[in-house]
Structure formats: C-alpha cells, structure tokens
Design a protein around this motif. Sequence first.
Motif, PDB file in Angstrom:
ATOM      1  N   ASP A 397      37.386  42.051  40.898  1.00 25.53           N
ATOM      2  CA  ASP A 397      37.789  43.089  39.567  1.00 25.53           C
ATOM      3  C   ASP A 397      39.152  43.154  39.667  1.00 25.53           C
ATOM      4  OD1 ASP A 397      37.954  45.054  38.042  1.00 25.53           O
ATOM      5  OD2 ASP A 397      36.645  46.662  39.224  1.00 25.53           O
ATOM      6  N   THR A 398      39.621  42.307  38.885  1.00 22.88           N
ATOM      7  CA  THR A 398      41.158  42.105  38.686  1.00 22.88           C
ATOM      8  C   THR A 398      42.037  43.153  37.741  1.00 22.88           C
ATOM      9  OG1 THR A 398      41.097  40.574  36.986  1.00 22.88           O
ATOM     10  CG2 THR A 398      41.208  39.792  39.351  1.00 22.88           C
ATOM     11  N   THR A 402      48.835  42.775  29.812  1.00 25.51           N
ATOM     12  CA  THR A 402      49.960  41.960  29.206  1.00 25.51           C
ATOM     13  C   THR A 402      51.270  42.182  29.726  1.00 25.51           C
ATOM     14  OG1 THR A 402      48.453  42.235  27.083  1.00 25.51           O
ATOM     15  CG2 THR A 402      50.729  41.270  27.108  1.00 25.51           C
ATOM     16  N   ASP A 487      47.448  53.835  32.516  1.00 24.02           N
ATOM     17  CA  ASP A 487      46.127  53.957  33.211  1.00 24.02           C
ATOM     18  C   ASP A 487      46.185  55.140  34.231  1.00 24.02           C
ATOM     19  OD1 ASP A 487      44.725  52.030  31.869  1.00 24.02           O
ATOM     20  OD2 ASP A 487      45.741  50.479  33.167  1.00 24.02           O
ATOM     21  N   ARG A 502      42.085  54.340  30.641  1.00 22.26           N
ATOM     22  CA  ARG A 502      43.597  54.998  30.017  1.00 22.26           C
ATOM     23  C   ARG A 502      43.561  56.435  30.227  1.00 22.26           C
ATOM     24  NH1 ARG A 502      46.937  51.054  29.548  1.00 22.26           N
ATOM     25  NH2 ARG A 502      47.858  52.346  28.089  1.00 22.26           N
TER      26      ARG A 502
HETATM   27  C1  6R9 Z   1      44.550  41.869  31.505  1.00 23.39           C
HETATM   28  C2  6R9 Z   1      44.261  42.749  30.351  1.00 23.39           C
HETATM   29  C3  6R9 Z   1      45.348  46.124  29.964  1.00 23.39           C
HETATM   30  C4  6R9 Z   1      44.442  47.183  30.149  1.00 23.39           C
HETATM   31  C5  6R9 Z   1      44.914  48.008  31.221  1.00 23.39           C
HETATM   32  C6  6R9 Z   1      43.670  48.654  31.761  1.00 23.39           C
HETATM   33  C7  6R9 Z   1      42.400  47.811  31.396  1.00 23.39           C
HETATM   34  C8  6R9 Z   1      42.206  45.639  32.498  1.00 23.39           C
HETATM   35  C9  6R9 Z   1      40.981  46.137  34.270  1.00 23.39           C
HETATM   36  C10 6R9 Z   1      41.372  47.193  33.487  1.00 23.39           C
HETATM   37  C11 6R9 Z   1      39.871  48.548  34.874  1.00 23.39           C
HETATM   38  C12 6R9 Z   1      40.363  46.378  35.253  1.00 23.39           C
HETATM   39  N1  6R9 Z   1      41.896  46.999  32.299  1.00 23.39           N
HETATM   40  N2  6R9 Z   1      41.828  45.113  33.712  1.00 23.39           N
HETATM   41  N3  6R9 Z   1      40.686  48.501  33.890  1.00 23.39           N
HETATM   42  N4  6R9 Z   1      39.735  47.499  35.696  1.00 23.39           N
HETATM   43  N5  6R9 Z   1      40.093  45.321  36.238  1.00 23.39           N
HETATM   44  O1  6R9 Z   1      43.301  43.086  29.900  1.00 23.39           O
HETATM   45  O2  6R9 Z   1      45.338  43.130  29.652  1.00 23.39           O
HETATM   46  O3  6R9 Z   1      44.682  43.263  27.290  1.00 23.39           O
HETATM   47  O4  6R9 Z   1      46.858  44.157  27.987  1.00 23.39           O
HETATM   48  O5  6R9 Z   1      44.899  45.453  28.658  1.00 23.39           O
HETATM   49  O6  6R9 Z   1      43.271  46.842  30.171  1.00 23.39           O
HETATM   50  O7  6R9 Z   1      43.166  49.979  31.036  1.00 23.39           O
HETATM   51  O8  6R9 Z   1      46.004  49.007  31.241  1.00 23.39           O
HETATM   52  P1  6R9 Z   1      45.461  43.899  28.564  1.00 23.39           P
END
Ligand code: 6R9
Length: 635
Positions: A397-398, A402, A487, A502
């Motif tokens: 779970d990554t 961006t 976040d 968020r």
């Molecule tokens: C890579 C990507 C970023 C936002 C980030 C968060 C949410 C992304 C997540 C996650 C929980 C995860 N987010 N991965 N929340 N668990 N594994 O998605 O980039 O489109 O810029 O979005 O996405 O809220 O701040 P981007």
Amino acid sequence: MSYYKINNLEEYFKHYKKSIREPRKFWGKVAEENFTWYQTWDKVMEFDMAEADIKWFTNAKVNITKNCIDRHLAKRGNKNAIIFEPNDPKEAAQYITYNELYDRVAKMANVLREQGIKKGDRICIYLPMIPELAVAVLACARIGAIHSVVFAGFSASAIASRIIDCECKMVITSDGAYRGNKTIDLKSIVDEALEKCPTVTTVLVAKRTNTEVKMKEGRDLWLQPLLDEAIPNNVAEIMDAEDPLFILYTSGSTGKPKGMLHTTAGYMVYTAYTFKNIFNYEENDIYWCTADIGWITGHSYILYGPLLNGATTVIFEGVPSYPDFGRFWEVIDKHKVSQFYTAPTAIRSLAKESTEWVDKHDLSSLKVIGSVGEPINEEAWHWYNDHVGKKKCPIVDTWWQTETGGIMISPVPFVTPTKPTYATLPLPGIQPVLMDEKRNEIEGNQVVGSLCIKFPWPSIARTIWGDHQRYKETYFSAFPGKYFTGDGALRDEVGYYRITGRVDDVVIVSGHNLGTAPIEDAINEHPAVAESAIVGFPHDIKGNALYGFIILKEIGEYRDRDNLRKEINEHVASHIGPIAKLDKIQFVSGLPKTRSGKIMRRILRKIAEGDFSNFGDITTLLNPEIVEEIKNERL
Ligand code: 6R9
C-alpha cells in the motif's frame, strides 16, 4: 556494502538509520553505484526549506535515457523492455526489446530535433496508452526537452490551460484512442484546444484508430513518415542534475492547475531505488502497473523506475471491464505478470463483480501486488489479498504524491509485515512527522496529525512551473521548515502510518474530529453498499453534520430504503460510535471522480451544503454528468 536493496527487516532499519543520520552519504553511495554519469556531483545535496530551494547532486551531468536504455544494451539488448497489451484482446500484443526501444527513441529524438526542438523547450504529449507515448516521453528526455504529458481523457479546455501555462511549442498526439468499446477522437480535441494556444507551432500525429482527421497546413504532420526517414542513432543531451525533466499538472482542488516540476538526477535515483525495493524486482520478472502514463504513477512506475532497472514493463491500453470483468486477470495470466500495481477504485469496482472472473484465470505468477492513489479500505484490502494475491503476495500500500515524485511510505515486500489499510513505514531517506494545530510536532505513537516531511528527499518536486511563490505557500508555509503533504495520518503503536485522507476531509461534529475515511470504511462493509463518500455540512446544533452519498450493490433484499438507512447508521454507530451517524443518506448511482479515481469531495460538499452556485473546475471529472443527478436528488 550496498544500499540499493533491502533484504530483511534488520537491513531496513540499518539502511533507514544510515539514511537519516548521513543522508548525503547514503544517497551518494546509491547514486554512485547504480547509474552512469558523465560527471559526478560536487555536493550530494543542498537545501533551504524556508525558500523551498532544494538541489541534489549539484553539478553532476547525466542523461536519464542513457540509464533507462543504453546501459542495458550490452546485457539486455534482446530482453523485452515493453510489452504492449492493446485495448482489444483480439489484437496481438507487441514486444519491444531494449535494442528496439533504443532505435525507436533515437529516431523520435532525431525527429524532434529536426523539428527545431531544443533543450528546455516544452512539449505537450497527449496520447493514449500506446508504445508511441513511452517513446515520445523518452525522446524528450533524450534531447532535454521538458515533457508535459496530459492524460488523454482531459477536455480541450484542460489541455489548453496546461499548454498555455508552460508555453509548449509542440503537441504530440494521435488520430484517436480506443477505450473499452469507445473510440475517442483525440486529434479533434487537440484542434479545439489549440485555437487558444499560439505558442504551438508543430503537431505530430501518430496513427492509432485510422479516424479521419483534419491536418492543418504548416502545423500538423503525420509522425510515421518522419520516423521512417530518421536515423536510429542519437547522441543524448548532457543534462545537469537539476535541469528540468518534466512538468506534470496536478488537479489542484481549486483554481489553476499546478505544474509540478521535476528535475533529472534526484528523480532518477529515487524512482529507480524505490521501484527495485517496493516491487522486489528481480531480473526475469514481468511488471505491470495499470495506471495511465498521464499520471505520476505512470511516469515513475510504468516508465522511468522499471526501465532504470532494466525491467520488462507492461503498457496496457484498455480498461478493467472490457471486454469483460476478467480483463486484468486475463492479462496477468497471459503475460505471466509478477508484480501488479493498481488503484483501490479499480479493486472495488472489480470486487463488486462475481469472483468467478478472477478464479478462472491462473494468477500463480504473481509475487507482489500494490495499491496507490487513495486509502484502501479494509474490505477492498481483504478482497485483493484473498482473491488476487491468494494470501501469498504481500500487498504494498504505497503512499506518495505527484509532488513527491516517488513512493514515500510503503511496506517493503517480504521485509515489512503488512497490516490492512496501513502504508506502514517510511522508505529510507523519508522522515515523516505528524503535526498538531499549533504547529508542534507530535511525538510518540498512537497519535493522529497532519502529515509533513521534515527533510528533503531526492525526487521532491522543485517548484511549480512559473510560480515558485505558490509552491512555497502551498507546501512550505503551513508548517514552516517542513513539507506539508495535505494529508492526515495516524501512527499506530508500532510506528506504522495509516493515511487517513486529505486533511480537509476531517469534519468536526459536535467538537469531535471525525475523519471521513474510517466512516466510509465502516459503511462499505455493509453488505448492501458498494461505495460511499461522506462530507460535512453546516448544522445548527452540531456545528457540522455528516452527509453520505452511497452507491448500492444490486441486492434485491434491500428494497426498503429507510430501513436500509437505519441499518447503515447502526453499522456506523457500532463501528465508530453514535457520534459518527449520518444525518442524511442519499443513494446515488455514481460519485464524481477525477480521472485518476479520486472522489472530488469539494463538489459533494457544495451539494450537501445546498450551494449549487459554482462547482469550480469540473473539467477533470471522469463522469461530469453525475453531478446533475446528485444535485437533483439532494435530500
Ligand atoms: C501517487 C498519487 C496524491 C494523494 C495523496 C493522498 C492520496 C495516494 C495513497 C493515498 C492513502 C495511499 N494517496 N496514495 N492515500 N493511501 N496509498 O496518487 O499521486 O495523484 O498526486 O495524489 O493521493 O491523499 O496526497 P496524486
């Protein structure tokens, strides 16, 4: 000893400590041992957080495509770099070796140079998920042109605003795109966008759908004849470590999109390093990420990260539901995919369907499965674990953005024990901290706060194109001296991180801070519920109350909607507490989502508040029509 690969938990802690105590030594060693440089750096890193001024590998000279392609040729020339799986399963897959990729990128780079493109010029790439997209991106990097990939699902006005913002000279597009059973006329969308874009002098058009298009004299050129004439050899541009590599726009919640600028060397080092570790990549693995190259996930983990490691990366043109709900699983079986990386929204949409779609394909080639883009709810996590990973593939779970360029918090598979809905531990070099409202760092475990990063890492975006002030204000002013992610997160008793969504998704009901994500999780566990989104709306007594937009599964026994509302609320009360009960529950047929699958909550918030005046920019929505429906049926 090498720091490039983490082999066990003890090594993880050792590398992590080293990366925090001596970040320059750590990254210096990783950079030195795993890449080819024209010239190495004077300093590994310099930074000034107050000015948001960050530099990695100062004065080093490098070209990222030499590292993605050329250096693999001796050993891996005949290995597949890219497997292209078309939208229609009846169309043959294409296998592009590293040798072929070299030729194609070299030719494309020569075409760009012949068309007058020089180092530093911006090129907008608006292409479907076809090999030309990968080739175009790499060709830009080859000659030092800055690519700005715009997802080929965005509208003409969204393209235009992105082209205007960074003054692109050229657009690379195609006649059309296939998406499931639809054909989209990309070129005519570009034509409409370009009416407002005087800086664009050349449009290169690839052929994909054989759709008839209008070619504007003196501006538009078919790509293939130019490639046919080009020489399959190219001298790469020598780039400074901090020369721009690309701009990628993120859908800011309001106003103008933010053109995040990523530079060369730090991005290269960090995406390669994280790809290797987070996907446990080994030489003969076949890796597949289902994102679109139009998103950061596609940039870092379809193209750059995998190619930097000499991997075989699958480019998939299609969608999960075409021709049927077994498409993903069929592709895994067909290409013997070892690593599969997708988004919770895709998992949830497939989990709604019968498990027969999964079970009829052989998924035994899988080793690691990943999730990205939003918090993965517990139910989806288990479905993914049970039916796709068969309980033997660790789920990574990554968490990242961006802006971060690469994965920041994630389990390292076979190293970090996973825990459902937890992104677990930071990668080496990443120092997450949780902050309270008074801007103090919250120490200890079992705490919740705003997630910040307190030290630069190699792939952090360096600025917002043309607006460094906005970059500073957005990311470095809320918590001075730290990068603010936007976040919220909680740190559990062992120090694992769970991203709660968020920070603006927190609703204060009667003085209680309620994260909407855990409430949604609880609701989604109800057997009748497919998906839900919760927002706050003003309430006379409680300050705020909760409004739920809920998509139901097709289950006949829940005909009595009021009864179902009651049941859902009892479910919430027993999972979270009575305080989290929803005041209003509206059943909807869909939720407004961005193209990358994120629910656009600001629209739901407005609807819940009864304010229909201005929904802001909805050009980035996948399903703008749903807004009307939800609005009309508001409770
Ligand atoms: C890579 C990507 C970023 C936002 C980030 C968060 C949410 C992304 C997540 C996650 C929980 C995860 N987010 N991965 N929340 N668990 N594994 O998605 O980039 O489109 O810029 O979005 O996405 O809220 O701040 P981007």
